[in-house]
Scaffold this active site. Structure first.
Site, PDB file in Angstrom:
ATOM      1  N   ASN A  49       0.734  -1.302  -0.002  1.00  0.00           N
ATOM      2  CA  ASN A  49       0.011   0.107   0.107  1.00  0.00           C
ATOM      3  C   ASN A  49       0.786   1.414   0.083  1.00  0.00           C
ATOM      4  O   ASN A  49       0.392   2.247  -0.795  1.00  0.00           O
ATOM      5  CB  ASN A  49      -0.783   0.007   1.339  1.00  0.00           C
ATOM      6  CG  ASN A  49      -2.144  -0.944   1.055  1.00  0.00           C
ATOM      7  OD1 ASN A  49      -2.408  -1.548   0.027  1.00  0.00           O
ATOM      8  ND2 ASN A  49      -2.814  -1.053   2.276  1.00  0.00           N
ATOM      9  N   ARG A 408      -5.751   2.030 -12.389  1.00  0.00           N
ATOM     10  CA  ARG A 408      -4.308   2.251 -12.157  1.00  0.00           C
ATOM     11  C   ARG A 408      -3.660   0.700 -12.099  1.00  0.00           C
ATOM     12  O   ARG A 408      -4.071  -0.107 -11.263  1.00  0.00           O
ATOM     13  CB  ARG A 408      -4.299   2.869 -10.928  1.00  0.00           C
ATOM     14  CG  ARG A 408      -3.085   3.267 -10.224  1.00  0.00           C
ATOM     15  CD  ARG A 408      -3.004   3.689  -8.917  1.00  0.00           C
ATOM     16  NE  ARG A 408      -4.007   4.759  -8.551  1.00  0.00           N
ATOM     17  CZ  ARG A 408      -4.374   4.699  -7.337  1.00  0.00           C
ATOM     18  NH1 ARG A 408      -3.726   4.190  -6.194  1.00  0.00           N
ATOM     19  NH2 ARG A 408      -5.452   5.556  -6.942  1.00  0.00           N
ATOM     20  N   HIS A 438     -16.189   4.088 -13.737  1.00  0.00           N
ATOM     21  CA  HIS A 438     -15.958   3.293 -12.515  1.00  0.00           C
ATOM     22  C   HIS A 438     -17.108   2.524 -11.998  1.00  0.00           C
ATOM     23  O   HIS A 438     -17.146   1.811 -11.234  1.00  0.00           O
ATOM     24  CB  HIS A 438     -15.465   4.313 -11.371  1.00  0.00           C
ATOM     25  CG  HIS A 438     -15.023   3.678 -10.350  1.00  0.00           C
ATOM     26  ND1 HIS A 438     -15.489   3.726  -8.845  1.00  0.00           N
ATOM     27  CD2 HIS A 438     -13.790   3.008  -9.981  1.00  0.00           C
ATOM     28  CE1 HIS A 438     -14.898   2.704  -7.995  1.00  0.00           C
ATOM     29  NE2 HIS A 438     -13.701   2.532  -8.536  1.00  0.00           N
ATOM     30  N   TYR A 468     -12.258  -9.172  -1.986  1.00  0.00           N
ATOM     31  CA  TYR A 468     -13.045  -7.940  -1.639  1.00  0.00           C
ATOM     32  C   TYR A 468     -14.678  -8.398  -1.290  1.00  0.00           C
ATOM     33  O   TYR A 468     -15.278  -9.044  -1.809  1.00  0.00           O
ATOM     34  CB  TYR A 468     -13.097  -6.920  -2.857  1.00  0.00           C
ATOM     35  CG  TYR A 468     -11.681  -6.765  -3.360  1.00  0.00           C
ATOM     36  CD1 TYR A 468     -11.845  -5.269  -3.836  1.00  0.00           C
ATOM     37  CD2 TYR A 468     -10.584  -6.900  -2.786  1.00  0.00           C
ATOM     38  CE1 TYR A 468     -10.565  -4.996  -4.439  1.00  0.00           C
ATOM     39  CE2 TYR A 468      -9.221  -6.334  -3.436  1.00  0.00           C
ATOM     40  CZ  TYR A 468      -9.539  -5.403  -4.155  1.00  0.00           C
ATOM     41  OH  TYR A 468      -7.978  -4.694  -4.587  1.00  0.00           O
ATOM     42  N   ARG A 564     -13.782   2.228   5.670  1.00  0.00           N
ATOM     43  CA  ARG A 564     -12.560   1.370   5.529  1.00  0.00           C
ATOM     44  C   ARG A 564     -11.235   2.343   5.274  1.00  0.00           C
ATOM     45  O   ARG A 564     -10.258   2.022   6.134  1.00  0.00           O
ATOM     46  CB  ARG A 564     -12.742   0.717   4.308  1.00  0.00           C
ATOM     47  CG  ARG A 564     -11.530  -0.405   4.305  1.00  0.00           C
ATOM     48  CD  ARG A 564     -11.337  -1.233   2.953  1.00  0.00           C
ATOM     49  NE  ARG A 564     -10.558  -0.255   2.009  1.00  0.00           N
ATOM     50  CZ  ARG A 564     -10.893   0.106   0.612  1.00  0.00           C
ATOM     51  NH1 ARG A 564     -11.800  -0.813   0.161  1.00  0.00           N
ATOM     52  NH2 ARG A 564     -10.073   0.660   0.060  1.00  0.00           N
ATOM     53  N   HIS A 592     -15.207  -3.790   0.925  1.00  0.00           N
ATOM     54  CA  HIS A 592     -15.085  -2.799  -0.295  1.00  0.00           C
ATOM     55  C   HIS A 592     -16.563  -2.408  -0.311  1.00  0.00           C
ATOM     56  O   HIS A 592     -16.913  -1.413  -1.432  1.00  0.00           O
ATOM     57  CB  HIS A 592     -14.860  -3.478  -1.350  1.00  0.00           C
ATOM     58  CG  HIS A 592     -14.454  -2.929  -2.464  1.00  0.00           C
ATOM     59  ND1 HIS A 592     -14.971  -3.011  -3.913  1.00  0.00           N
ATOM     60  CD2 HIS A 592     -13.230  -2.043  -2.740  1.00  0.00           C
ATOM     61  CE1 HIS A 592     -14.598  -2.163  -4.739  1.00  0.00           C
ATOM     62  NE2 HIS A 592     -13.532  -1.496  -3.977  1.00  0.00           N
TER      63      HIS A 592
END
Length: 692
Positions: A49, A408, A438, A468, A564, A592
């Site tokens: 991360n 990304r 998205h 997720y 989150r 998620h």
């Protein structure tokens, strides 16, 4: 304890909030009640991360900070201040991280899993490593003399490097310096040595290469070798258009002269690296005063800990949870017909993603299906989703796929799949200029009868669906299906007027619709009607939405949030946010799903969708949030939020300070873990249905 270092008492900047979130992952690695190998995995996630954060977010802040345009003075000052806080927090958390690594390694040794370095091997193990070098590494390591390196701007930053200092035993004044890239992508990061005396032995590839230095530099007569690890993170130059208004973006692009693509902005090195070696390494990286230089431990790039060998010790990992197959969505019956009968849902990874795959596979061969449209943001390497769509095209269906090339770090994979789909006649649309697509939607058009659609909170991606937590609604609701079809029409012909009866769609009216829902709660509370807001979401940083939540709280509306990641709200401000509670949950699955619940005077309006409350989601992305009407599905969504708010095992307080204190529910004598409780609930539901 970390102090609240934000400059604004009621708004935490996004990037500082992200540092607080990532620390929650680090805190999981520090917990002694979590299995040791899972703690190692959390350390790997934390490291991974942080790498991505520096590549994208810190890179953006650096570009803003370096901009010399007078009109960006305020933004430049804010960026500089944020960078200072990030570097301060990063240095503080790095010490916690090194301590956590040592604690886990000590714990593994007690479990007879021993991490050994190049100085701790016996003769038998050294012989094994020598053979390993000849069989696995020889030819994959290409040392380069540092004197021959102009700069490292073209070197990949997803690797670990060793800076090597060597000399002849008789000459202490004329050392030579070289660097080499560790071949982790070819052989992995860890080497498991033969077990001995009941112990398993693991070595970093770093130390294997240290052992092999005399072989790598054979024939050069060097006899004394020192090797020190370092890594760097480069500017990925992404997301400018998502985070800055166009005018500011253009000014920064023109104003920044020194920042080049791929320039290093963070260097982490072995703290024992001598000054002469460090000077030569930094000299090849063009580091400036705003960049991060961090002395750390012997090993870098700890993301590889996510793939640490388990040595056959399944007892040191979480017990496996097998995804539940929903009986109503499996079997020989038509899934298309089942969705037409009533709304259906799956909640992955508790439920198996195979149900969605089956829906596509049935649509691909069903003679009454005339068209399939879907959005794809990230794609699995061997995507069953794409294979079903290709099969549909081969069967004469009109297939349209909206694929986001700017997902990304997944750009290459998405481009590869796009070519394969185009080859079979699928109409591939590469997003919308200026708007990242998205939304997670699928539309299935029928020759006869009602069309159906799917609205999801996450990607149609088999890999993501295993780790997720995402919610997926399958419906034949005429108004929702029509709105989903209109979204695809908008993507095909962007900027044409579009009005949606049911869906909340950005960049159209989503923010305004959410503001109205909050205003309705304020009005209901002030007129004596039931009022509350409960939201499960990934990120809340949009200033308008933050302000509206404060307004609702100040008017007495009770607000419970499950957030989150990034959260700009600060709780506990008297008269402003004292009616807001926020919990963040880190557990075996990545939270998620976005779920929105508004009391609506007792009616309970429920929504799910792809959008977080960030400027990019509400301003510059095509996002879709749908209402949910089926009573059973609404009850399940409420359960998901209820369980999260009861989680006194994995929950952490999100209050704007970064302390991440344990979440207390008032009944600490009854341990409650939301993900475990949800899994058991879904498993028991299916067992009961199967028994009927």
């Amino acid at each position: 304890m970390t102090k609240n270092v934000t400059t604004n008492k009621d708004y935490v900047p996004r990037d500082i909030s992200w540092m607080y979130f990532n620390r929650r992952i680090l805190q999981e690695a520090e917990r002694k009640d979590i299995p040791l190998l899972e703690r190692l995995s959390f350390l790997g996630i934390y490291s991974n991360n942080l790498d991505e954060f520096f590549r994208v977010r810190v890179a953006l802040l650096n570009r803003i900070a370096e901009c010399n345009d007078k009109e960006t003075r305020d933004e430049r000052h804010e960026a500089v201040q944020t960078l200072k806080v990030i570097n301060k927090l990063n240095a503080h958390y790095a010490k916690e991280y090194e301590q956590a690594i040592r604690q886990v390694e000590d714990g593994l040794r007690q479990e007879h899993i021993c991490m050994v370095n190049d100085t701790e091997l016996d003769d038998e193990q050294r012989k094994y490593i020598q053979q390993y070098y000849y069989q696995k590494l020889d030819g994959f390591i290409a040392p380069v003399w540092l004197s021959a390196v102009k700069d490292l701007s073209t070197a990949p930053d997803d690797s670990i490097y060793l800076a090597v200092k060597m000399r002849k035993k008789s000459d202490k004044t004329h050392p030579e310096y070289a660097m080499l890239q560790l071949p982790v992508n070819l052989v992995g990061r860890f080497v498991q040595l033969p077990d001995k005396d009941g112990n398993a032995y693991i070595m970093y590839i770093d130390d294997v290469v240290r052992c092999a230095l005399p072989l790598i530099f054979a024939g050069l007569n060097y006899s004394v070798f020192e090797a020190y690890a370092f890594k760097f993170t480069k500017d990925a130059e992404m997301e400018i258009d998502n985070d800055l208004r166009t005018g500011l973006m253009q000014k920064i692009s023109k104003g920044v002269k020194s920042r080049k693509k791929g320039q290093a902005l963070r260097v982490i090195y072995d703290a024992s690296m001598p000054r002469d070696v460090l000077k030569r390494v930094l000299g090849k990286l063009n580091i400036d005063k705003l960049d991060t230089i961090l002395a750390a431990g012997r090993y870098q790039n700890h993301r590889d800990l996510m793939s640490f060998p388990d040595c056959g010790r399944k007892d040191l990992k979480y017990p496996k949870w097998t995804s539940v197959l929903k009986q109503e969505l499996m079997g020989e019956g038509s899934l298309l017909a089942a969705v037409r009968q009533r709304d259906r849902y799956i909640h992955v990874p508790y439920h198996d993603f195979a149900s969605y795959i089956r829906l596509l596979q049935e649509a691909a061969v069903h003679k009454e299906v005339k068209s399939i449209e879907t959005t794809l943001y990230r794609l699995a390497r061997e995507s069953k989703v794409v294979k079903a769509l290709i099969n549909a095209a081969q069967n004469g269906k009109q297939v349209t796929v909206v694929i986001e090339l700017l997902a990304r770090f997944d750009e290459a994979s998405n481009i590869n799949w796009s070519k394969k789909m185009q080859e079979v006649g699928i109409n591939v649309i590469f997003g919308v200029e200026g708007l990242k697509v998205h939304s997670k939607i699928t539309h299935i058009g029928m020759r006869k009868g009602a069309d159906i659609c799917v609205v999801s909170t996450g990607n149609f991606h088999e890999g993501n669906a295993r780790c997720y937590t995402d919610y997926m609604l399958m419906t034949a609701n005429r108004n929702i299906v029509r709105d989903v079809a209109q979204v695809f029409d908008f993507i095909k012909q962007p900027y044409l007027p579009a009005k949606y009866k049911e869906l909340l769609v950005s960049p159209n009216e989503m923010r305004n619709r959410f503001v109205k829902l909050i205003n309705d709660e304020i009005k209901n509370h002030n007129t004596g009607k039931p009022a509350y807001i409960r939201i499960k979401i990934n990120h809340i940083t949009d200033p308008v939405m933050v302000k509206k939540l404060y307004e609702a709280s100040a008017n007495g509306v009770k607000i419970d949030l499950v957030v989150r990641g990034n959260c700009s709200l600060v709780t506990g401000i008297a008269g402003k946010s004292d009616n807001i509670r926020i919990v963040g949950i880190i557990d075996r699955y990545l939270e998620h799903a976005r779920i929105f619940q508004f009391c609506a005077a007792g009616e309970d309006k429920m929504f799910i969708g792809s959008a977080d409350w960030m400027p990019r989601n509400l301003n510059s992305r095509i996002e879709v949030v749908t209402p949910v009407y089926d009573p059973a599905i609404k009850d399940d969504l409420k359960r998901v939020i209820d369980y999260a708010l009861r989680d006194n095992q994995q929950g952490r307080v999100v209050d704007g300070t970064g302390r991440n204190l344990p979440w207390h529910t008032g009944d600490e004598t009854a341990p409650f873990r939301s993900q475990e409780a949800l899994y058991e609930h879904y498993r028991d539901m299916e067992a009961e249905e199967a028994a009927q």
